[in-house]
Motif scaffolding. Structure first.
Motif, mmCIF file in Angstrom:
data_model
loop_
_atom_site.group_PDB
_atom_site.id
_atom_site.type_symbol
_atom_site.label_atom_id
_atom_site.label_comp_id
_atom_site.label_asym_id
_atom_site.label_seq_id
_atom_site.Cartn_x
_atom_site.Cartn_y
_atom_site.Cartn_z
ATOM 1 N N UNK A 207 -20.993 -33.869 17.434
ATOM 2 C CA UNK A 207 -20.265 -33.847 16.628
ATOM 3 C C UNK A 207 -20.263 -33.711 15.244
ATOM 4 N N UNK A 208 -19.711 -33.096 14.008
ATOM 5 C CA UNK A 208 -20.453 -33.194 12.662
ATOM 6 C C UNK A 208 -19.492 -33.148 11.543
ATOM 7 N N UNK A 209 -19.054 -33.280 10.253
ATOM 8 C CA UNK A 209 -18.477 -33.493 9.907
ATOM 9 C C UNK A 209 -19.069 -32.502 8.280
ATOM 10 N N UNK A 210 -17.963 -31.136 7.704
ATOM 11 C CA UNK A 210 -18.790 -30.200 6.975
ATOM 12 C C UNK A 210 -17.553 -30.924 5.411
ATOM 13 N N UNK A 211 -17.743 -30.467 4.508
ATOM 14 C CA UNK A 211 -17.544 -30.606 3.083
ATOM 15 C C UNK A 211 -16.479 -32.561 2.802
ATOM 16 N N UNK A 212 -17.227 -32.532 3.268
ATOM 17 C CA UNK A 212 -16.933 -33.995 3.240
ATOM 18 C C UNK A 212 -17.231 -34.822 1.650
ATOM 19 N N UNK A 213 -16.784 -35.769 0.985
ATOM 20 C CA UNK A 213 -16.958 -36.408 -0.275
ATOM 21 C C UNK A 213 -18.244 -37.887 0.169
ATOM 22 N N UNK A 214 -18.599 -37.800 1.598
ATOM 23 C CA UNK A 214 -19.750 -38.991 1.470
ATOM 24 C C UNK A 214 -20.363 -38.499 2.718
ATOM 25 N N UNK A 215 -21.927 -39.121 3.089
ATOM 26 C CA UNK A 215 -22.632 -38.666 3.962
ATOM 27 C C UNK A 215 -21.937 -39.703 5.474
ATOM 28 N N UNK A 216 -22.071 -39.416 6.131
ATOM 29 C CA UNK A 216 -21.444 -40.227 7.714
ATOM 30 C C UNK A 216 -23.186 -40.795 8.066
ATOM 31 N N UNK A 217 -23.179 -41.950 8.050
ATOM 32 C CA UNK A 217 -24.281 -43.361 8.156
ATOM 33 C C UNK A 217 -24.157 -43.580 9.649
#
Lengths: 193, 161
Positions: free
Chosen positions: B73-83
């Motif tokens: 899965x992925x996340x774009x345009x966030x306010x932080x990195x998913x660690x």
């Protein structure tokens, strides 16, 4: 001993800082380079690690794998590689033996992909100086570009089917006769046994 | 020979904390963060650089396995990195973050992450901060709640030749 190695490779425990030494670094300048070539690697370590950040000059807006040769051996049947790849919402298990090197060690953004985005890879080369067993590697690598064209995370493994020769040269190569772009960096480290 | 792999700082939480920040990262090529933590609930841990909480400059690609299933899965345009997914109670997670070439001022910053909430999953992430500034600080935080007492966080510096 176990703690030293596991600490360095996985960083689960504090490393013995004297066991990990910087050997050489390649930083790519204007115009790029065709390969990143580490030569005359001493056999005085137990393991090697390459920490790399790069981008390919190959045309396109997505990514492509890079590969690696040992001792300038270009015989494709002498290498085999596997990876587990996550790309966007897909998961892929892949193997490769059709190229003149060890595939899947990194996945680099191409020339027209997200500007200033670079792929990264940490490659461990175990017992590289052995003259009695094949040489094996693992790599954690990925590229992220804030879009679904550059979105790869990969766990890779590879083997060089040469049991009798110590690795003394490592060459990293982009696909399709391309180049590594400016600001790409490749740092080689030695880990003592 | 100069030290190549150097512990920079360690924090062991004496009480619960909403975030952990390392402000002095020294002069190295790469930074490695190792932490063993639990949180007040099962949540994402997140990573920000230089205190940048601006929405949209971070993204993450994730590969994970949860016992019988592998997925991405992925996340774009966030306010932080998913660690990672940080667990709670006795389910301690182990996470290792490699921030590559963190002080260069020519490229965006990319990190590789191996996270394991061992009681639930194993995962690998690649995270991007779309900023060419040198990284001078990093902050880890759970997406809600706090990190628990006894959680440990260590930063190492790795210096290339």
């Amino acid at each position: 001993m176990f703690n030293v190695i596991s600490g360095i490779l996985d960083s689960g425990v504090a490393p013995d800082v004297g066991a990990y030494e910087a050997i050489a670094t390649i930083t790519v300048g204007v115009g790029g380079v065709a390969t990143a070539d580490f030569t005359s690697i001493p056999s005085t370590y137990k393991h090697l690690q390459i920490r790399a950040m790069g981008r390919s000059g190959e045309a396109g807006s997505s990514t492509n794998a890079i590969y690696m040769r040992f001792n300038n051996d270009t015989t494709s049947s002498n290498y085999y590689a596997h990876r587990l790849l996550g790309e966007n919402t897909g998961v892929y298990a892949q193997s490769s033996q059709a190229i003149s090197g060890m595939d899947f060690i990194g996945q680099w953004p191409l020339a027209s992909s997200t500007a200033s985005a670079f792929g990264v890879a940490i490659i461990d080369i175990l017992d590289y100086a052995s003259t009695s067993k094949n040489k094996t590697i693992r790599s954690l690598n990925g590229a992220e570009g804030n879009n679904t064209s550059v979105c790869d995370i990969s766990l890779s493994s590879g083997v060089w089917f040469n049991s009798s020769t110590a690795v003394n040269r490592i060459t990293l190569v982009p696909f399709n006769g391309s180049s590594f772009s400016q600001y790409s960096t490749f740092a080689l480290y030695g880990i003592k046994g | 020979m100069a030290s190549t792999y150097v512990p920079i700082a360690t924090t062991t939480l004496g009480s619960s904390a909403a975030s952990v920040t390392f402000n002095s990262l020294g002069s190295y090529t790469d930074i490695k963060v190792v932490y063993s933590a639990t949180a007040s609930s099962l949540v994402n841990s997140r990573l920000q650089f230089n205190g940048d909480s601006s929405s949209g400059f971070y993204s993450t690609q994730v590969l994970y396995g949860t016992g019988s299933t592998a997925a991405a899965t992925r996340q774009s345009n966030q306010n932080s990195i998913w660690v990672d997914n940080t667990d709670t109670g006795s389910n301690v997670n182990t996470t290792i973050i490699d921030v590559m070439n963190y002080s260069n001022t020519s490229t965006y910053k990319t990190c590789l992450i191996r996270g394991s909430a061992a009681s639930t999953q194993v995962d690998a992430h690649v995270g991007l901060w779309r900023n060419t500034n040198a990284i001078t600080s990093l902050t880890l935080f759970p997406s809600s709640g706090t990190y628990s007492t006894g959680s440990t966080f260590t930063v190492y510096g790795i210096k290339a030749a």
